[in-house]
Design a protein around this motif. Structure first.
Motif, mmCIF file in Angstrom:
data_model
loop_
_atom_site.group_PDB
_atom_site.id
_atom_site.type_symbol
_atom_site.label_atom_id
_atom_site.label_comp_id
_atom_site.label_asym_id
_atom_site.label_seq_id
_atom_site.Cartn_x
_atom_site.Cartn_y
_atom_site.Cartn_z
ATOM 1 N N ALA A 182 0.829 -1.204 0.000
ATOM 2 C CA ALA A 182 0.000 0.000 0.000
ATOM 3 C C ALA A 182 0.863 1.253 0.000
ATOM 4 C CB ALA A 182 -0.934 -0.014 1.211
ATOM 5 N N LYS A 183 1.950 1.216 0.751
ATOM 6 C CA LYS A 183 2.882 2.350 0.779
ATOM 7 C C LYS A 183 3.516 2.556 -0.589
ATOM 8 C CE LYS A 183 5.706 5.366 2.831
ATOM 9 N NZ LYS A 183 5.225 6.642 3.419
ATOM 10 N N GLU A 184 3.975 1.476 -1.208
ATOM 11 C CA GLU A 184 4.624 1.565 -2.518
ATOM 12 C C GLU A 184 3.663 2.060 -3.596
ATOM 13 O OE1 GLU A 184 8.122 0.657 -3.417
ATOM 14 O OE2 GLU A 184 7.982 1.310 -1.324
ATOM 15 N N LEU A 185 2.381 1.726 -3.453
ATOM 16 C CA LEU A 185 1.385 2.120 -4.444
ATOM 17 C C LEU A 185 0.819 3.511 -4.190
ATOM 18 C CD1 LEU A 185 -0.434 -1.293 -4.895
ATOM 19 C CD2 LEU A 185 1.086 -0.180 -6.524
ATOM 20 N N GLY A 186 1.317 4.174 -3.139
ATOM 21 C CA GLY A 186 1.003 5.583 -2.951
ATOM 22 C C GLY A 186 -0.101 5.919 -1.987
ATOM 23 N N ALA A 187 -0.584 4.951 -1.191
ATOM 24 C CA ALA A 187 -1.629 5.273 -0.218
ATOM 25 C C ALA A 187 -1.137 6.360 0.734
ATOM 26 C CB ALA A 187 -2.029 4.026 0.560
ATOM 27 N N GLU A 188 -1.986 7.320 0.980
ATOM 28 C CA GLU A 188 -1.630 8.429 1.872
ATOM 29 C C GLU A 188 -1.822 8.048 3.328
ATOM 30 O OE1 GLU A 188 -3.617 12.708 2.734
ATOM 31 O OE2 GLU A 188 -2.899 12.421 0.680
ATOM 32 N N ARG A 189 -2.853 7.240 3.579
ATOM 33 C CA ARG A 189 -3.128 6.792 4.939
ATOM 34 C C ARG A 189 -3.267 5.285 4.924
ATOM 35 N NH1 ARG A 189 -7.655 9.511 8.959
ATOM 36 N NH2 ARG A 189 -6.548 8.997 10.907
ATOM 37 N N ILE A 190 -2.547 4.615 5.814
ATOM 38 C CA ILE A 190 -2.573 3.153 5.889
ATOM 39 C C ILE A 190 -2.884 2.767 7.322
ATOM 40 C CG2 ILE A 190 -1.285 1.013 5.527
ATOM 41 C CD1 ILE A 190 0.541 2.638 3.610
ATOM 42 N N ILE A 191 -4.038 2.159 7.511
ATOM 43 C CA ILE A 191 -4.499 1.779 8.847
ATOM 44 C C ILE A 191 -4.299 0.282 9.015
ATOM 45 C CG2 ILE A 191 -6.435 1.774 10.446
ATOM 46 C CD1 ILE A 191 -7.658 4.035 8.656
ATOM 47 N N ALA A 192 -3.417 -0.096 9.917
ATOM 48 C CA ALA A 192 -3.144 -1.512 10.163
ATOM 49 C C ALA A 192 -3.927 -1.970 11.381
ATOM 50 C CB ALA A 192 -1.655 -1.734 10.385
ATOM 51 N N MET A 193 -4.671 -3.053 11.220
ATOM 52 C CA MET A 193 -5.449 -3.603 12.324
ATOM 53 C C MET A 193 -4.619 -4.696 12.996
ATOM 54 S SD MET A 193 -9.325 -3.534 10.774
ATOM 55 C CE MET A 193 -10.037 -3.049 12.351
ATOM 56 N N SER A 194 -4.173 -4.428 14.218
ATOM 57 C CA SER A 194 -3.271 -5.352 14.908
ATOM 58 C C SER A 194 -3.412 -5.176 16.412
ATOM 59 C CB SER A 194 -1.821 -5.080 14.497
ATOM 60 O OG SER A 194 -0.921 -5.802 15.311
ATOM 61 N N ARG A 195 -3.323 -6.295 17.129
ATOM 62 C CA ARG A 195 -3.393 -6.256 18.589
ATOM 63 C C ARG A 195 -2.073 -6.680 19.233
ATOM 64 N NH1 ARG A 195 -8.825 -9.246 20.521
ATOM 65 N NH2 ARG A 195 -7.721 -11.049 19.673
ATOM 66 N N HIS A 196 -1.026 -6.836 18.433
ATOM 67 C CA HIS A 196 0.235 -7.349 18.958
ATOM 68 C C HIS A 196 1.323 -6.292 18.791
ATOM 69 C CE1 HIS A 196 -2.260 -10.813 17.886
ATOM 70 N NE2 HIS A 196 -1.709 -11.386 18.941
ATOM 71 N N GLU A 197 1.955 -5.927 19.887
ATOM 72 C CA GLU A 197 2.871 -4.791 19.898
ATOM 73 C C GLU A 197 4.015 -4.933 18.904
ATOM 74 O OE1 GLU A 197 5.643 -2.232 23.047
ATOM 75 O OE2 GLU A 197 4.362 -3.865 23.782
ATOM 76 N N SER A 198 4.621 -6.130 18.831
ATOM 77 C CA SER A 198 5.763 -6.300 17.928
ATOM 78 C C SER A 198 5.335 -6.139 16.468
ATOM 79 C CB SER A 198 6.411 -7.672 18.142
ATOM 80 O OG SER A 198 5.494 -8.722 17.836
ATOM 81 N N ARG A 199 4.144 -6.598 16.151
ATOM 82 C CA ARG A 199 3.640 -6.492 14.788
ATOM 83 C C ARG A 199 3.186 -5.066 14.484
ATOM 84 N NH1 ARG A 199 1.275 -12.384 13.455
ATOM 85 N NH2 ARG A 199 2.517 -13.534 14.973
ATOM 86 N N GLN A 200 2.631 -4.398 15.473
ATOM 87 C CA GLN A 200 2.281 -2.991 15.310
ATOM 88 C C GLN A 200 3.533 -2.168 14.983
ATOM 89 O OE1 GLN A 200 0.451 -2.010 19.037
ATOM 90 N NE2 GLN A 200 -1.520 -2.949 18.518
ATOM 91 N N LYS A 201 4.608 -2.450 15.702
ATOM 92 C CA LYS A 201 5.859 -1.718 15.487
ATOM 93 C C LYS A 201 6.384 -1.932 14.074
ATOM 94 C CE LYS A 201 10.560 -1.283 17.344
ATOM 95 N NZ LYS A 201 11.524 -1.782 18.364
ATOM 96 N N LEU A 202 6.313 -3.178 13.581
ATOM 97 C CA LEU A 202 6.793 -3.465 12.238
ATOM 98 C C LEU A 202 5.873 -2.838 11.193
ATOM 99 C CD1 LEU A 202 9.029 -4.848 10.705
ATOM 100 C CD2 LEU A 202 7.742 -6.985 10.791
ATOM 101 N N ALA A 203 4.564 -2.847 11.438
ATOM 102 C CA ALA A 203 3.627 -2.209 10.513
ATOM 103 C C ALA A 203 3.947 -0.725 10.368
ATOM 104 C CB ALA A 203 2.192 -2.406 10.997
ATOM 105 N N LEU A 204 4.226 -0.056 11.471
ATOM 106 C CA LEU A 204 4.578 1.366 11.424
ATOM 107 C C LEU A 204 5.886 1.573 10.675
ATOM 108 C CD1 LEU A 204 3.587 2.335 15.082
ATOM 109 C CD2 LEU A 204 2.434 3.068 12.988
#
Length: 338
Positions: A182-204
């Motif tokens: 989504a980032k590479e394709l130019g999305a301005e806002r990317i909302i990741a649905m996650s409840r796990h801190e390590s995965r949230q950190k990687l998503a960011l």
């Protein structure tokens, strides 16, 4: 050689197996440099798909070509190659339209957690790199063979466009790679649905701008708040459960699109509900072969690093621990070194 075999739910073993041989003139034999455990491998491991008789496992791979059949001209012994979980001749009508995962001669890979693998349709499936990559690039090239290619397809199926808002449902390896896409394709806002801190950190780190930890109705409500009350332009469904599909459909705005790549288990879409939602829906097995040259270039140039989804590396002999760690969510994705 040594190869992974599933005997029953929770029962993964590494056993001696015959080395594969050329069967058809379009085959190749590769020596795996790296393989891995996929989230979809957990369905039979958890008993949510029938195991049947003991059989090999694994569909993600990068390796060195050892031998090729007489009709394979695009790769040669000694080359480092990346392939796809769905083989393709790359010449049939579906392949020519860019849908190699629906090739008329398709075979799904299922023997890749091993030291050697036979690749059917090698002439249309394998892509060689110009030279052997450095070891630090191998995890990302391995990701390209499935999870990165699948995340890319999810974003394209959801019609992510520059300036758009995208929601990613699922924080496994595919979902995290969907954030990259989504980032590479130019999305301005990317909302990741996650409840796990390590995965949230990687998503960011991969480009997410917002994290939503709620699920179900609460998760949908939170998405609506973040999108001005109407929902997202694009939603990437990367899980495959009834809850995740419902969450995806209800998180998209009228006129928005859902790309679903989680292998469905117990998913049923209500026709009336879909009709009045005015949401587009497209999914299926990703045509990874279509994207391989592009994604390999992005990895080799250092533009993307999807290999970060591998947070556990084990020798092949310890593959059972890889399954267990992923099942218990102690690992996002386990890389295996033969």
């Amino acid at each position: 050689m040594r190869a992974t075999v599933i005997h029953a739910p929770g029962d993964i073993r590494v056993e001696d197996a015959p080395e594969p041989k050329i069967v058809n003139p379009t085959d190749a034999i590769i020596r795996t440099v790296a393989t891995c455990v996929c989230g979809s491998d957990l369905w039979p491991y958890r008993g949510l798909e029938p195991v049947g008789d003991p059989h090999p496992m694994g569909h993600e791979y990068v390796g060195i070509v050892e031998e090729v059949g007489s009709e394979v001209g695009n790769v040669k012994p000694g080359q480092f190659v990346v392939g796809s979980f769905a083989t393709s001749d790359n010449t049939c009508a579906n392949c020519q339209k860019g849908w190699q995962s629906s090739c008329l001669n398709r075979e799904f890979m299922g023997t890749c957690q091993a030291e050697y693998v036979r690749i059917p349709n090698a002439h249309g499936t394998l892509v060689a790199t110009a030279e052997h990559p450095s070891g630090d690039l191998v995890p990302s090239l391995l990701a390209v063979s499935d999870v990165m290619g699948t995340g890319w397809y999810a974003a394209l199926a959801a019609e992510v466009k520059p300036g758009s808002t995208a929601v990613v449902v699922g924080d496994g390896a595919v979902g995290l790679c969907g954030v990259i896409a989504a980032k590479e394709l130019g999305a301005e806002r990317i909302i990741a649905m996650s409840r796990h801190e390590s995965r949230q950190k990687l998503a960011l780190e991969f480009g997410a701008t917002d994290i939503v930890s709620e699920r179900g109705e609460e998760g949908i409500a939170r998405i609506k708040v973040l999108t001005g009350g109407i929902g997202a332009d694009s939603v990437l469904e990367c899980v495959g459960t009834s809850q995740s599909m419902s969450q995806a459909l209800h998180s998209a705005r009228p006129g928005g699109n859902v790309g679903f790549v989680g292998v469905p288990h117990g998913v049923a879409v209500d026709g009336q509900e879909l009709f009045f939602s005015q949401v587009g829906l497209r999914g299926g097995p990703a045509p990874v072969r279509r994207y391989l040259p592009n994604l390999i270039d992005r990895v080799l140039s250092g533009h993307i690093n999807p290999g970060k989804v591998f947070d556990l590396t084990l020798p092949l002999e310890q593959v059972a621990e890889g399954y267990k760690a992923m099942d218990e969510r102690r690992a996002i994705k386990a890389l295996l070194t033969p």
